[in-house]
Design a protein around this motif. Sequence first.
Motif, PDB file in Angstrom:
ATOM      1  N   ARG A 190       0.875  17.715   4.144  1.00  0.00           N
ATOM      2  CA  ARG A 190       1.707  16.509   4.144  1.00  0.00           C
ATOM      3  C   ARG A 190       1.101  15.408   5.032  1.00  0.00           C
ATOM      4  O   ARG A 190       1.813  14.545   5.548  1.00  0.00           O
ATOM      5  CB  ARG A 190       3.134  16.815   4.594  1.00  0.00           C
ATOM      6  N   LYS A 191      -0.221  15.433   5.174  1.00  0.00           N
ATOM      7  CA  LYS A 191      -0.936  14.412   5.924  1.00  0.00           C
ATOM      8  C   LYS A 191      -1.452  13.316   4.978  1.00  0.00           C
ATOM      9  O   LYS A 191      -1.782  13.573   3.821  1.00  0.00           O
ATOM     10  CB  LYS A 191      -2.129  15.021   6.678  1.00  0.00           C
ATOM     11  N   LEU A 192      -1.548  12.088   5.498  1.00  0.00           N
ATOM     12  CA  LEU A 192      -2.055  10.961   4.706  1.00  0.00           C
ATOM     13  C   LEU A 192      -3.551  11.120   4.460  1.00  0.00           C
ATOM     14  O   LEU A 192      -4.311  11.317   5.416  1.00  0.00           O
ATOM     15  CB  LEU A 192      -1.773   9.642   5.429  1.00  0.00           C
ATOM     16  N   ILE A 193      -3.948  11.034   3.208  1.00  0.00           N
ATOM     17  CA  ILE A 193      -5.373  11.173   2.877  1.00  0.00           C
ATOM     18  C   ILE A 193      -5.943   9.902   2.230  1.00  0.00           C
ATOM     19  O   ILE A 193      -7.139   9.795   1.973  1.00  0.00           O
ATOM     20  CB  ILE A 193      -5.595  12.359   1.917  1.00  0.00           C
ATOM     21  N   GLY A 194      -5.075   8.938   1.960  1.00  0.00           N
ATOM     22  CA  GLY A 194      -5.532   7.705   1.334  1.00  0.00           C
ATOM     23  C   GLY A 194      -4.360   6.805   0.993  1.00  0.00           C
ATOM     24  O   GLY A 194      -3.190   7.176   1.155  1.00  0.00           O
ATOM     25  N   VAL A 195      -4.664   5.596   0.526  1.00  0.00           N
ATOM     26  CA  VAL A 195      -3.614   4.655   0.120  1.00  0.00           C
ATOM     27  C   VAL A 195      -4.022   4.006  -1.201  1.00  0.00           C
ATOM     28  O   VAL A 195      -5.214   3.895  -1.521  1.00  0.00           O
ATOM     29  CB  VAL A 195      -3.383   3.565   1.184  1.00  0.00           C
ATOM     30  N   GLU A 196      -3.011   3.568  -1.955  1.00  0.00           N
ATOM     31  CA  GLU A 196      -3.265   2.840  -3.211  1.00  0.00           C
ATOM     32  C   GLU A 196      -2.764   1.417  -3.047  1.00  0.00           C
ATOM     33  O   GLU A 196      -1.604   1.185  -2.669  1.00  0.00           O
ATOM     34  CB  GLU A 196      -2.563   3.504  -4.394  1.00  0.00           C
ATOM     35  N   ALA A 197      -3.636   0.456  -3.308  1.00  0.00           N
ATOM     36  CA  ALA A 197      -3.269  -0.961  -3.225  1.00  0.00           C
ATOM     37  C   ALA A 197      -2.542  -1.359  -4.500  1.00  0.00           C
ATOM     38  O   ALA A 197      -3.036  -1.135  -5.608  1.00  0.00           O
ATOM     39  CB  ALA A 197      -4.510  -1.813  -3.027  1.00  0.00           C
ATOM     40  N   LEU A 198      -1.360  -1.966  -4.346  1.00  0.00           N
ATOM     41  CA  LEU A 198      -0.543  -2.385  -5.486  1.00  0.00           C
ATOM     42  C   LEU A 198      -0.233  -3.876  -5.366  1.00  0.00           C
ATOM     43  O   LEU A 198       0.156  -4.356  -4.290  1.00  0.00           O
ATOM     44  CB  LEU A 198       0.757  -1.576  -5.522  1.00  0.00           C
ATOM     45  N   CYS A 199      -0.418  -4.583  -6.479  1.00  0.00           N
ATOM     46  CA  CYS A 199      -0.221  -6.038  -6.480  1.00  0.00           C
ATOM     47  C   CYS A 199       1.266  -6.370  -6.658  1.00  0.00           C
ATOM     48  O   CYS A 199       1.957  -5.766  -7.484  1.00  0.00           O
ATOM     49  CB  CYS A 199      -1.041  -6.680  -7.605  1.00  0.00           C
ATOM     50  N   ARG A 200       1.752  -7.367  -5.921  1.00  0.00           N
ATOM     51  CA  ARG A 200       3.136  -7.807  -6.005  1.00  0.00           C
ATOM     52  C   ARG A 200       3.190  -9.330  -6.122  1.00  0.00           C
ATOM     53  O   ARG A 200       2.309 -10.044  -5.648  1.00  0.00           O
ATOM     54  CB  ARG A 200       3.917  -7.354  -4.762  1.00  0.00           C
ATOM     55  N   TRP A 201       4.276  -9.797  -6.783  1.00  0.00           N
ATOM     56  CA  TRP A 201       4.432 -11.247  -6.973  1.00  0.00           C
ATOM     57  C   TRP A 201       5.900 -11.616  -6.849  1.00  0.00           C
ATOM     58  O   TRP A 201       6.755 -11.050  -7.549  1.00  0.00           O
ATOM     59  CB  TRP A 201       3.885 -11.651  -8.345  1.00  0.00           C
TER      60      TRP A 201
ATOM     61  N   ALA B 240       6.600   8.211   0.703  1.00  0.00           N
ATOM     62  CA  ALA B 240       6.662   6.833   1.211  1.00  0.00           C
ATOM     63  C   ALA B 240       6.690   5.866   0.030  1.00  0.00           C
ATOM     64  O   ALA B 240       6.024   6.085  -0.987  1.00  0.00           O
ATOM     65  CB  ALA B 240       5.471   6.527   2.115  1.00  0.00           C
ATOM     66  N   ARG B 241       7.455   4.820   0.211  1.00  0.00           N
ATOM     67  CA  ARG B 241       7.422   3.726  -0.749  1.00  0.00           C
ATOM     68  C   ARG B 241       6.192   2.848  -0.449  1.00  0.00           C
ATOM     69  O   ARG B 241       5.609   2.958   0.633  1.00  0.00           O
ATOM     70  CB  ARG B 241       8.703   2.898  -0.647  1.00  0.00           C
ATOM     71  N   PRO B 242       5.842   1.956  -1.360  1.00  0.00           N
ATOM     72  CA  PRO B 242       4.755   1.021  -1.048  1.00  0.00           C
ATOM     73  C   PRO B 242       5.099   0.203   0.190  1.00  0.00           C
ATOM     74  O   PRO B 242       6.219  -0.309   0.319  1.00  0.00           O
ATOM     75  CB  PRO B 242       4.670   0.143  -2.305  1.00  0.00           C
ATOM     76  N   LEU B 243       4.142   0.062   1.119  1.00  0.00           N
ATOM     77  CA  LEU B 243       4.373  -0.569   2.415  1.00  0.00           C
ATOM     78  C   LEU B 243       3.500  -1.808   2.586  1.00  0.00           C
ATOM     79  O   LEU B 243       2.393  -1.902   2.039  1.00  0.00           O
ATOM     80  CB  LEU B 243       4.061   0.423   3.540  1.00  0.00           C
TER      81      LEU B 243
ATOM     82  N   TYR C 231       0.848  -1.192   0.000  1.00  0.00           N
ATOM     83  CA  TYR C 231       0.000   0.000   0.000  1.00  0.00           C
ATOM     84  C   TYR C 231       0.889   1.248   0.000  1.00  0.00           C
ATOM     85  O   TYR C 231       1.761   1.403   0.865  1.00  0.00           O
ATOM     86  CB  TYR C 231      -0.908  -0.006   1.232  1.00  0.00           C
ATOM     87  N   GLN C 232       0.655   2.112  -0.993  1.00  0.00           N
ATOM     88  CA  GLN C 232       1.432   3.360  -1.063  1.00  0.00           C
ATOM     89  C   GLN C 232       0.563   4.531  -0.600  1.00  0.00           C
ATOM     90  O   GLN C 232      -0.529   4.749  -1.139  1.00  0.00           O
ATOM     91  CB  GLN C 232       1.938   3.618  -2.480  1.00  0.00           C
ATOM     92  N   PRO C 233       1.059   5.281   0.353  1.00  0.00           N
ATOM     93  CA  PRO C 233       0.268   6.408   0.885  1.00  0.00           C
ATOM     94  C   PRO C 233       0.088   7.518  -0.149  1.00  0.00           C
ATOM     95  O   PRO C 233       0.934   7.751  -1.004  1.00  0.00           O
ATOM     96  CB  PRO C 233       1.103   6.895   2.069  1.00  0.00           C
ATOM     97  N   LYS C 234      -1.031   8.200  -0.036  1.00  0.00           N
ATOM     98  CA  LYS C 234      -1.302   9.433  -0.773  1.00  0.00           C
ATOM     99  C   LYS C 234      -1.387  10.553   0.270  1.00  0.00           C
ATOM    100  O   LYS C 234      -2.017  10.363   1.328  1.00  0.00           O
ATOM    101  CB  LYS C 234      -2.619   9.332  -1.546  1.00  0.00           C
ATOM    102  N   ILE C 235      -0.781  11.701  -0.042  1.00  0.00           N
ATOM    103  CA  ILE C 235      -0.738  12.762   0.980  1.00  0.00           C
ATOM    104  C   ILE C 235      -1.297  14.068   0.422  1.00  0.00           C
ATOM    105  O   ILE C 235      -1.377  14.257  -0.800  1.00  0.00           O
ATOM    106  CB  ILE C 235       0.711  12.972   1.482  1.00  0.00           C
ATOM    107  N   ASN C 236      -1.665  14.941   1.336  1.00  0.00           N
ATOM    108  CA  ASN C 236      -2.070  16.304   0.990  1.00  0.00           C
ATOM    109  C   ASN C 236      -0.788  17.124   0.876  1.00  0.00           C
ATOM    110  O   ASN C 236       0.014  17.182   1.811  1.00  0.00           O
ATOM    111  CB  ASN C 236      -2.975  16.874   2.085  1.00  0.00           C
ATOM    112  N   LEU C 237      -0.596  17.744  -0.327  1.00  0.00           N
ATOM    113  CA  LEU C 237       0.656  18.440  -0.569  1.00  0.00           C
ATOM    114  C   LEU C 237       0.862  19.600   0.414  1.00  0.00           C
ATOM    115  O   LEU C 237       2.004  19.929   0.775  1.00  0.00           O
ATOM    116  CB  LEU C 237       0.692  18.967  -2.010  1.00  0.00           C
TER     117      LEU C 237
END
Length: 751
Positions: free
Chosen positions: A527-538, A736-739, A518-524
């Motif tokens: 600089r607070k977290l406003i959401g996350v993006e789910a990314l698939c890994r294998w 942040a990198r994907p976590l 999950y990679q955070p999305k922030i308010n520019l």
Amino acid sequence: MLEWFVDHTRLGAGLWTSRGVCLWQKHADSQPIRILTVSGIGGELQLCLHGDAVSDSHQLLARALLEGVAAVLGGGESGLLQSFMDAFEEHIWIKDAEGRYRFINQSTLVSWDLSPAQILSRKDAEVFPERFSEYADTDLKAVKEGHPIVVAECIDRSLDKGNIWLETIKAPMYGSDGRLLGVIGTTRDIARYKAAEEQLLLTSKVFENAIEGVMITDSNGVITEINGAFETITGYSRDEVIGKTPKLLNSGRHERDFFENLWRALKTQGHWHGEIWNRRKNGTLFAEQTSISAVYGEDGQVRCFVAVFSDISLLKQTEAEVAQLAWHDPLTRLPNRSKLTTISQQQIKLAANRKTRLALLLIDVDLFKHINDSFGHLAGDKVLLSLSERLAALLGAEDTLARIGGDEFVLLTQVRSREDIPMILSAIQRAFDTSFDTSEGESVRLSASIGIAVYPDDGDNPDTLLKNADAAMYRAKQQGRNRHAFYTEQMTQSSMQQLRLQTALRGAVKNAALSLVYQPKINLRTRKLIGVEALCRWTDRELGVVSPAEFIPVAESIGLMPEIGLWVLKEACRQARIWRDQGLNPGRMAVNVSGSQLTGDNFADSVAKVLKQTGLSPEALELEITESVVLDNPAGAIDTMEKLRGMGVSLALDDFGTGYSSLSYLRKLPLNKLKIDQSFVRELPADQDSGAIAMAIIAMGEALKLGVIAEGVENEAQAEFLQRLGCTEAQGYLFARPLLASELKQLLLGE
């Protein structure tokens, strides 16, 4: 003096003579055709029979009657006459001029079940009171006619034979002075004649009403009879063919050996069956399915030949059409894949004999799906037909053009060396230089990606050449379309790697080996977290870590993306719900949506089902849809997006600015957010063009009241530049990198 006729109709005059003296004569102008002579007790009697035909059975009966009468006239003993008449199975009786029975044989007594005393010297009114008028009338009719007549044909019952057919004949008897002496009658069993007659009638009707043509020839092949179907099929009437030979129908399409083999089969086997092309009277050719059989006599010699045939012209035409469909593309009439294989085999042999090369060029029209989606399939078919005509115009005498798929063509051409191929490519390019008209009055331009494989360098059989040309064509598309590529061994290795990747990915999906980060999305600004993006890994045990840029296209190509996408959606929503249940606020959970998902069946229903199962609110979910997916099927995409938006799900347009004609659709899309592609962010703030694009996207978002987020922000300079332009949200390695889920939880707890 008697007059005797043996047919059912009057045959002519008869006369009796005794020792050459004419006792009685009637119609003396007619000449007898058969004279029967009997030497009786009283002398010699002759019976002259007249007519066109007298059967053997009638002659035997006439002779027997003549002998019996001779015995009477000659004064023989009555016992001899009675014994003579009793020897016949036929019923025989004699009435005098007054209608009294004067003689009756034993067969009649048995059949009538009466004694002689009950019959002799009696009239029909006494013997058969219920039918006497009928019998008297037929006696009078025979007398009136003056010759033997058939007075009845009927079914009767025999004591030993059951129901049988009987025929009754009556004939008048006259004295030497012409005086009527009486009437003689006979009744005989004609069952076998009736059966033969019925069989002959049935055969005649079958012969004439058969839908197959029938032709009968004698042993020399001369036509002796035909039926109506023969006339219908060939156009020749009976009079035109009787006495002729079947050569009358010769089409000229068969060699002499064909007919020699036919006659050889008839002579040795007595039968021949096959197809013959003949010619009708009007000159047109027709195909017939024919069976010819020899008919043999008792001596084993051929009496005649019978040919039965049917017109199969329509069947042959249908077969040709089926073959055309089986071997050719129905739209362009070009050879299809199956036909191409056959032609390729022939061309390879030709190239091997000539010591030359064979080039196989696989031509794939770029982005042809857009034409079908924009103008409809009829317009697409028209464009493909025009393209096939242009490409066909390039062909030499030995070249082949085939259509093997919706927008894929193959050109086969003999070349001396690879140096000849650029000239061919230039000619193909010219076919694409001019725009194509659609059925909507619009014109479109096309380009093509071309893969090239050469025999014998790149394969020595059709399948290998086509497979390698396909690999080269795929490489041309990867290089940016509207290009060509020659096959190389490296492509085969790449294909093998691709195959291993496909196999491993199927196993990963089956065994739940995929994971999410999950990679955070922030308010520019804050600089607070406003959401996350789910990314698939294998991560594979043998292949190691496989990049999404590598396995996502593979998943799309083998049809796994809908399954993977649904799993990602379920897992991301489940995790978001867990965090919220733990009192954490991850903001909106963003999930990428593939084209196969969005345009698949009931995607909106699937999202609603996942939200219900996980208990996540629709307002907590954001779906990111790439611009190219929307452009592939605008109408279907918009319909699905409107359903999702109506549910409360937020929609973001990913990779914005990288597609085609995006502005024409942007105002129609039910969006919440635009996402600036990282390819534009990467060069900020140094690259003025990237800056201008970013500024335009942000301004467009503001104008349309859409949020704007930038992805791929890696340094502070990029962040500050985007903030100055008015961009409010961002994600990237700067923040942040994907976590992993556990790592993101710690981040949320730290806030």
